[in-house]
Design a protein around this motif. Structure first.
Motif, PDB file in Angstrom:
ATOM      1  N   GLN A 208      54.148  44.763  63.013  1.00  0.00           N
ATOM      2  CA  GLN A 208      52.972  44.785  62.137  1.00  0.00           C
ATOM      3  C   GLN A 208      52.240  46.112  62.265  1.00  0.00           C
ATOM      4  O   GLN A 208      51.848  46.717  61.263  1.00  0.00           O
ATOM      5  N   ALA A 209      52.068  46.583  63.498  1.00  0.00           N
ATOM      6  CA  ALA A 209      51.380  47.856  63.720  1.00  0.00           C
ATOM      7  C   ALA A 209      52.149  49.003  63.070  1.00  0.00           C
ATOM      8  O   ALA A 209      51.571  49.844  62.372  1.00  0.00           O
ATOM      9  N   TYR A 210      53.451  49.037  63.298  1.00  0.00           N
ATOM     10  CA  TYR A 210      54.277  50.111  62.733  1.00  0.00           C
ATOM     11  C   TYR A 210      54.216  50.102  61.202  1.00  0.00           C
ATOM     12  O   TYR A 210      53.992  51.139  60.568  1.00  0.00           O
ATOM     13  N   GLU A 211      54.406  48.928  60.609  1.00  0.00           N
ATOM     14  CA  GLU A 211      54.436  48.844  59.149  1.00  0.00           C
ATOM     15  C   GLU A 211      53.068  49.174  58.547  1.00  0.00           C
ATOM     16  O   GLU A 211      52.989  49.817  57.497  1.00  0.00           O
ATOM     17  N   SER A 212      51.996  48.760  59.210  1.00  0.00           N
ATOM     18  CA  SER A 212      50.652  49.075  58.714  1.00  0.00           C
ATOM     19  C   SER A 212      50.401  50.571  58.737  1.00  0.00           C
ATOM     20  O   SER A 212      49.848  51.141  57.789  1.00  0.00           O
ATOM     21  N   VAL A 213      50.816  51.232  59.826  1.00  0.00           N
ATOM     22  CA  VAL A 213      50.627  52.684  59.922  1.00  0.00           C
ATOM     23  C   VAL A 213      51.490  53.397  58.881  1.00  0.00           C
ATOM     24  O   VAL A 213      51.028  54.333  58.220  1.00  0.00           O
ATOM     25  N   GLU A 214      52.725  52.966  58.732  1.00  0.00           N
ATOM     26  CA  GLU A 214      53.588  53.593  57.726  1.00  0.00           C
ATOM     27  C   GLU A 214      52.997  53.459  56.328  1.00  0.00           C
ATOM     28  O   GLU A 214      52.990  54.419  55.557  1.00  0.00           O
ATOM     29  N   PHE A 215      52.492  52.277  55.995  1.00  0.00           N
ATOM     30  CA  PHE A 215      51.896  52.056  54.676  1.00  0.00           C
ATOM     31  C   PHE A 215      50.673  52.955  54.498  1.00  0.00           C
ATOM     32  O   PHE A 215      50.502  53.592  53.460  1.00  0.00           O
TER      33      PHE A 215
ATOM     34  N   LEU B 228      46.797  50.594  67.213  1.00  0.00           N
ATOM     35  CA  LEU B 228      46.737  49.339  66.470  1.00  0.00           C
ATOM     36  C   LEU B 228      47.429  48.225  67.253  1.00  0.00           C
ATOM     37  O   LEU B 228      46.943  47.098  67.296  1.00  0.00           O
ATOM     38  N   TYR B 229      48.549  48.530  67.883  1.00  0.00           N
ATOM     39  CA  TYR B 229      49.274  47.528  68.692  1.00  0.00           C
ATOM     40  C   TYR B 229      48.363  46.985  69.792  1.00  0.00           C
ATOM     41  O   TYR B 229      48.261  45.769  69.985  1.00  0.00           O
ATOM     42  N   ARG B 230      47.691  47.865  70.514  1.00  0.00           N
ATOM     43  CA  ARG B 230      46.772  47.421  71.573  1.00  0.00           C
ATOM     44  C   ARG B 230      45.662  46.549  70.983  1.00  0.00           C
ATOM     45  O   ARG B 230      45.273  45.535  71.569  1.00  0.00           O
ATOM     46  N   HIS B 231      45.152  46.944  69.812  1.00  0.00           N
ATOM     47  CA  HIS B 231      44.107  46.164  69.152  1.00  0.00           C
ATOM     48  C   HIS B 231      44.633  44.766  68.806  1.00  0.00           C
ATOM     49  O   HIS B 231      43.948  43.763  69.040  1.00  0.00           O
ATOM     50  N   LEU B 232      45.842  44.702  68.267  1.00  0.00           N
ATOM     51  CA  LEU B 232      46.438  43.409  67.911  1.00  0.00           C
ATOM     52  C   LEU B 232      46.615  42.527  69.148  1.00  0.00           C
ATOM     53  O   LEU B 232      46.337  41.325  69.114  1.00  0.00           O
ATOM     54  N   LEU B 233      47.069  43.135  70.258  1.00  0.00           N
ATOM     55  CA  LEU B 233      47.265  42.371  71.496  1.00  0.00           C
ATOM     56  C   LEU B 233      45.934  41.875  72.057  1.00  0.00           C
ATOM     57  O   LEU B 233      45.847  40.743  72.543  1.00  0.00           O
ATOM     58  N   GLU B 234      44.914  42.730  72.010  1.00  0.00           N
ATOM     59  CA  GLU B 234      43.589  42.334  72.496  1.00  0.00           C
ATOM     60  C   GLU B 234      43.050  41.162  71.693  1.00  0.00           C
ATOM     61  O   GLU B 234      42.515  40.203  72.254  1.00  0.00           O
ATOM     62  N   ARG B 235      43.199  41.235  70.375  1.00  0.00           N
ATOM     63  CA  ARG B 235      42.717  40.139  69.518  1.00  0.00           C
ATOM     64  C   ARG B 235      43.491  38.866  69.801  1.00  0.00           C
ATOM     65  O   ARG B 235      42.900  37.789  69.895  1.00  0.00           O
ATOM     66  N   ALA B 236      44.806  38.962  69.963  1.00  0.00           N
ATOM     67  CA  ALA B 236      45.625  37.775  70.235  1.00  0.00           C
ATOM     68  C   ALA B 236      45.255  37.159  71.582  1.00  0.00           C
ATOM     69  O   ALA B 236      45.180  35.932  71.709  1.00  0.00           O
ATOM     70  N   SER B 237      45.025  38.000  72.593  1.00  0.00           N
ATOM     71  CA  SER B 237      44.711  37.476  73.922  1.00  0.00           C
ATOM     72  C   SER B 237      43.328  36.842  73.981  1.00  0.00           C
ATOM     73  O   SER B 237      43.064  35.991  74.814  1.00  0.00           O
TER      74      SER B 237
ATOM     75  N   PRO C  68      43.823  36.132  63.510  1.00  0.00           N
ATOM     76  CA  PRO C  68      44.713  37.289  63.351  1.00  0.00           C
ATOM     77  C   PRO C  68      43.999  38.442  62.654  1.00  0.00           C
ATOM     78  O   PRO C  68      43.052  38.240  61.901  1.00  0.00           O
ATOM     79  N   VAL C  69      44.458  39.630  62.928  1.00  0.00           N
ATOM     80  CA  VAL C  69      43.874  40.832  62.340  1.00  0.00           C
ATOM     81  C   VAL C  69      44.249  40.888  60.859  1.00  0.00           C
ATOM     82  O   VAL C  69      45.417  40.779  60.501  1.00  0.00           O
ATOM     83  N   SER C  70      43.245  41.054  60.019  1.00  0.00           N
ATOM     84  CA  SER C  70      43.482  41.160  58.576  1.00  0.00           C
ATOM     85  C   SER C  70      44.011  42.558  58.247  1.00  0.00           C
ATOM     86  O   SER C  70      43.871  43.489  59.044  1.00  0.00           O
ATOM     87  N   ASP C  71      44.589  42.695  57.068  1.00  0.00           N
ATOM     88  CA  ASP C  71      45.043  44.009  56.617  1.00  0.00           C
ATOM     89  C   ASP C  71      43.871  44.985  56.567  1.00  0.00           C
ATOM     90  O   ASP C  71      44.008  46.151  56.932  1.00  0.00           O
ATOM     91  N   HIS C  72      42.710  44.490  56.137  1.00  0.00           N
ATOM     92  CA  HIS C  72      41.515  45.346  56.058  1.00  0.00           C
ATOM     93  C   HIS C  72      41.132  45.847  57.452  1.00  0.00           C
ATOM     94  O   HIS C  72      40.853  47.030  57.634  1.00  0.00           O
ATOM     95  N   GLU C  73      41.123  44.946  58.434  1.00  0.00           N
ATOM     96  CA  GLU C  73      40.768  45.346  59.800  1.00  0.00           C
ATOM     97  C   GLU C  73      41.794  46.324  60.364  1.00  0.00           C
ATOM     98  O   GLU C  73      41.437  47.312  61.020  1.00  0.00           O
ATOM     99  N   ALA C  74      43.068  46.072  60.114  1.00  0.00           N
ATOM    100  CA  ALA C  74      44.120  46.988  60.571  1.00  0.00           C
ATOM    101  C   ALA C  74      43.909  48.372  59.966  1.00  0.00           C
ATOM    102  O   ALA C  74      44.014  49.385  60.659  1.00  0.00           O
ATOM    103  N   ASN C  75      43.586  48.413  58.671  1.00  0.00           N
ATOM    104  CA  ASN C  75      43.343  49.697  58.012  1.00  0.00           C
ATOM    105  C   ASN C  75      42.125  50.408  58.603  1.00  0.00           C
ATOM    106  O   ASN C  75      42.107  51.638  58.682  1.00  0.00           O
TER     107      ASN C  75
END
Length: 159
Positions: A97-104, A125-134, A139-146
């Motif tokens: 998810q992190a890779y694809e979001s950054v590529e997009f 972004l990966y660390r952010h996703l892991l922190e949110r999951a833990s 889940p992190v929205s596309d808007h938050e990832a951006n």
């Protein structure tokens, strides 16, 4: 920052470590490309840093004996096992998810962003996703990832 989170900081030089890991195993580019289900030309572009390896490719080359933590983080599996607790593993879904979001993001906003910095944004972004999951959060929205990626990109010129 804990030793484990430091371990999971994506390191610059993915292309160099990929080439090094392949040669350690005595494989030719065409051999590793077959494991990754890609063309030799794509393998060359991964090893020269022209393009970034996909998670599907990384899963494929792992079966050839490639040490994926070494490729992504610059640490080998032995180092990982030394600092990790039983049951911890790479969250491939979050990493993809992190890779694809950054590529997009880069395709739309920053097409000239260097590969080494893209991996730094993936790491953030990966660390952010892991922190949110833990933390048990939604889940992190596309808007938050951006937003996370945009902040990382905004700091690019200052680093």
């Amino acid at each position: 920052m804990s030793k484990l989170s430091t371990f999971f900081s994506l390191a610059a030089g993915v292309s160099d470590r990929l080439r090094e890991a392949r040669t350690r195993l005595g494989l030719k580019q065409v051999d590793l490309a077959a494991f990754g289900d890609i063309s030799r030309a794509t393998q060359v572009s991964y090893e020269t840093g022209v393009t970034e390896p996909t998670t599907q490719y990384l899963r494929g080359i792992e079966s050839a004996g490639i040490d994926i933590p070494f490729i992504l983080f610059g640490h080998d599996k032995a180092e990982f096992e030394e600092i990790s607790k039983p049951g911890q593993d790479v969250n491939w879904t979050a990493l993809q998810q992190a890779y694809e979001s950054v590529e997009f993001f880069c395709l739309r906003v920053a097409p000239l962003c260097p590969a080494r910095y893209r991996w730094q944004m993936v790491s953030q972004l990966y660390r952010h996703l892991l922190e949110r999951a833990s933390s048990g959060s939604m889940p992190v929205s596309d808007h938050e990832a951006n937003e996370v990626i945009s902040q990382a990109w905004a700091s690019y010129g200052r680093s």
